[in-house]
Design a protein around this motif. Structure first.
Motif, mmCIF file in Angstrom:
data_model
loop_
_atom_site.group_PDB
_atom_site.id
_atom_site.type_symbol
_atom_site.label_atom_id
_atom_site.label_comp_id
_atom_site.label_asym_id
_atom_site.label_seq_id
_atom_site.Cartn_x
_atom_site.Cartn_y
_atom_site.Cartn_z
ATOM 1 N N GLY A 1 23.856 67.984 30.660
ATOM 2 C CA GLY A 1 22.689 68.825 30.427
ATOM 3 C C GLY A 1 23.094 70.239 30.091
ATOM 4 O O GLY A 1 24.256 70.633 30.255
ATOM 5 N N PHE A 2 22.133 71.008 29.616
ATOM 6 C CA PHE A 2 22.384 72.421 29.312
ATOM 7 C C PHE A 2 21.187 73.232 29.778
ATOM 8 O O PHE A 2 20.033 72.858 29.528
ATOM 9 C CB PHE A 2 22.600 72.644 27.814
ATOM 10 C CG PHE A 2 23.177 74.003 27.487
ATOM 11 C CD1 PHE A 2 24.544 74.160 27.348
ATOM 12 C CD2 PHE A 2 22.355 75.115 27.353
ATOM 13 C CE1 PHE A 2 25.089 75.408 27.080
ATOM 14 C CE2 PHE A 2 22.885 76.361 27.084
ATOM 15 C CZ PHE A 2 24.262 76.513 26.936
ATOM 16 N N PRO B 1 16.609 62.301 28.849
ATOM 17 C CA PRO B 1 15.400 63.096 29.102
ATOM 18 C C PRO B 1 14.848 62.925 30.510
ATOM 19 O O PRO B 1 14.205 63.836 31.042
ATOM 20 C CB PRO B 1 14.410 62.571 28.052
ATOM 21 C CG PRO B 1 15.272 62.036 26.956
ATOM 22 C CD PRO B 1 16.473 61.466 27.634
ATOM 23 N N ARG B 2 15.130 61.787 31.123
ATOM 24 C CA ARG B 2 14.629 61.527 32.472
ATOM 25 C C ARG B 2 15.163 62.550 33.468
ATOM 26 O O ARG B 2 14.508 62.867 34.470
ATOM 27 C CB ARG B 2 15.047 60.115 32.893
ATOM 28 C CG ARG B 2 14.597 59.676 34.261
ATOM 29 C CD ARG B 2 15.020 58.243 34.523
ATOM 30 N NE ARG B 2 16.471 58.102 34.486
ATOM 31 C CZ ARG B 2 17.265 58.248 35.554
ATOM 32 N NH1 ARG B 2 16.734 58.528 36.724
ATOM 33 N NH2 ARG B 2 18.572 58.087 35.442
ATOM 34 N N ASP C 1 16.233 72.441 34.296
ATOM 35 C CA ASP C 1 15.134 73.336 33.961
ATOM 36 C C ASP C 1 14.844 74.284 35.122
ATOM 37 O O ASP C 1 14.370 73.862 36.176
ATOM 38 C CB ASP C 1 13.878 72.520 33.619
ATOM 39 C CG ASP C 1 12.840 73.345 32.889
ATOM 40 O OD1 ASP C 1 12.835 74.577 33.067
ATOM 41 O OD2 ASP C 1 12.044 72.748 32.138
ATOM 42 N N LEU C 2 15.108 75.561 34.910
ATOM 43 C CA LEU C 2 14.923 76.549 35.969
ATOM 44 C C LEU C 2 13.458 76.842 36.254
ATOM 45 O O LEU C 2 13.145 77.532 37.220
ATOM 46 C CB LEU C 2 15.657 77.848 35.598
ATOM 47 C CG LEU C 2 17.172 77.723 35.444
ATOM 48 C CD1 LEU C 2 17.780 79.062 35.071
ATOM 49 C CD2 LEU C 2 17.806 77.182 36.716
ATOM 50 N N ARG C 3 12.562 76.333 35.428
ATOM 51 C CA ARG C 3 11.134 76.507 35.722
ATOM 52 C C ARG C 3 10.722 75.675 36.928
ATOM 53 O O ARG C 3 9.723 75.975 37.577
ATOM 54 C CB ARG C 3 10.290 76.114 34.503
ATOM 55 C CG ARG C 3 10.460 77.042 33.310
ATOM 56 C CD ARG C 3 9.684 76.528 32.124
ATOM 57 N NE ARG C 3 10.128 75.186 31.716
ATOM 58 C CZ ARG C 3 9.556 74.489 30.743
ATOM 59 N NH1 ARG C 3 8.527 74.989 30.090
ATOM 60 N NH2 ARG C 3 10.020 73.286 30.428
ATOM 61 N N ARG D 1 20.060 63.454 43.766
ATOM 62 C CA ARG D 1 20.489 62.183 44.352
ATOM 63 C C ARG D 1 19.435 61.100 44.143
ATOM 64 O O ARG D 1 19.759 59.935 43.925
ATOM 65 C CB ARG D 1 20.782 62.373 45.844
ATOM 66 C CG ARG D 1 22.094 63.109 46.107
ATOM 67 C CD ARG D 1 22.354 63.289 47.600
ATOM 68 N NE ARG D 1 22.265 62.030 48.327
ATOM 69 C CZ ARG D 1 23.223 61.107 48.371
ATOM 70 N NH1 ARG D 1 24.349 61.295 47.698
ATOM 71 N NH2 ARG D 1 23.054 60.007 49.074
ATOM 72 N N GLU D 2 18.168 61.502 44.172
ATOM 73 C CA GLU D 2 17.095 60.539 43.950
ATOM 74 C C GLU D 2 17.173 59.946 42.554
ATOM 75 O O GLU D 2 16.818 58.776 42.337
ATOM 76 C CB GLU D 2 15.751 61.241 44.157
ATOM 77 C CG GLU D 2 14.534 60.338 44.081
ATOM 78 C CD GLU D 2 13.262 61.094 44.379
ATOM 79 O OE1 GLU D 2 12.270 60.893 43.656
ATOM 80 O OE2 GLU D 2 13.257 61.895 45.336
#
Length: 246
Positions: free
Chosen positions: A57-58, A74-75, A81-83, A119-120
């Protein structure tokens, strides 16, 4: 870093493998002008090239604010995502300006909000390396493993080299995008200029081409004659406006 060195996998992440990854990244991003498209290519190529890395990821920040993410799956995009959370390995790497990671998230306490979600979704190990792009955008490349103790010292070295190379490539992508946007603005201004606009119309009529191609024809003529574009346009307009002898 909290990763163990395991010789078998480390051996597979040698100089030749890293060089092949960087070469493939360069080929994949060298002609891309869209930043989001470049990020997507970056995480996909990295995921496919590195043994032991299940996902990539980035995380990107622009002027200190979340500016987008890319994920090979995408999952798992929420992990980057810092949002959704500021408590992430990516933000730790960006803030500290150094690589961070964990070989076994089951024994990790640094990201109490992020780790349970990771982990989930099946993530067991992570490496995040900061990526400097330009004076506006920074980020982190995130390598995820689906099994504990899979990420090694070899992955750390590769992540460090990858982050440096990716920063250069992404900076070039943003520079090309800026130049392309500037060219569009300049073309719009030129097409709105009286005499140049008329000359473009003449070339479009003569060649049956769109305005952008007609403008390129005029630019080519200006370059070959070593005279300003406006002078080429004026000459062309005068020529077609001159009364013909009966």
């Amino acid at each position: 870093m909290n990763l163990e060195t395991r010789a078998p996998l480390a051996d597979t992440l040698g100089v030749l493998e890293t060089a092949a990854l960087l070469r493939e990244l360069t080929a994949g991003l060298i002609a891309v002008d869209d930043f989001d498209e470049a990020l997507s290519a970056l995480v996909r190529i990295t995921r496919d090239a590195l043994a032991g890395v299940t996902w990539c990821g980035f995380t990107a920040l622009r002027a200190g604010e979340p500016a987008g993410v890319a994920a090979s799956d995408p999952r798992l995009s929420g992990l980057d995502d810092l949002r959704y959370a500021l408590d992430t390995p990516a933000l730790s790497a960006i803030r500290r300006r150094e690589m961070v990671g964990a070989g076994d998230l089951g024994a990790e306490a640094r990201w109490p909000a992020w780790t349970p979600r990771a982990r989930e979704w099946g993530v067991r190990g992570v490496i995040s390396a900061p990526v400097d792009i330009d004076d506006q955008v920074i980020g982190a490349i995130n390598l995820y493993a689906g099994e504990s103790d899979t990420l090694t010292a070899g992955h750390q070295l590769t992540a460090m080299l990858l982050a440096e190379h990716a920063g250069l490539l992404l900076a070039a992508v943003r520079d090309r995008a800026r130049r392309a946007a500037l060219t569009v603005e300049q073309d719009a201004a030129l097409l709105g200029d009286g005499v140049i606009g008329q000359a473009v119309g003449v070339v479009m009529t003569q060649r049956g081409c769109p305005a952008e191609d007609a403008l390129d024809v005029l630019r080519g003529a200006a370059a070959s004659l070593s005279i300003p574009l406006r002078e080429v346009a004026e000459r062309l307009v005068r020529t077609v406006s001159r009364p013909r002898d009966n």
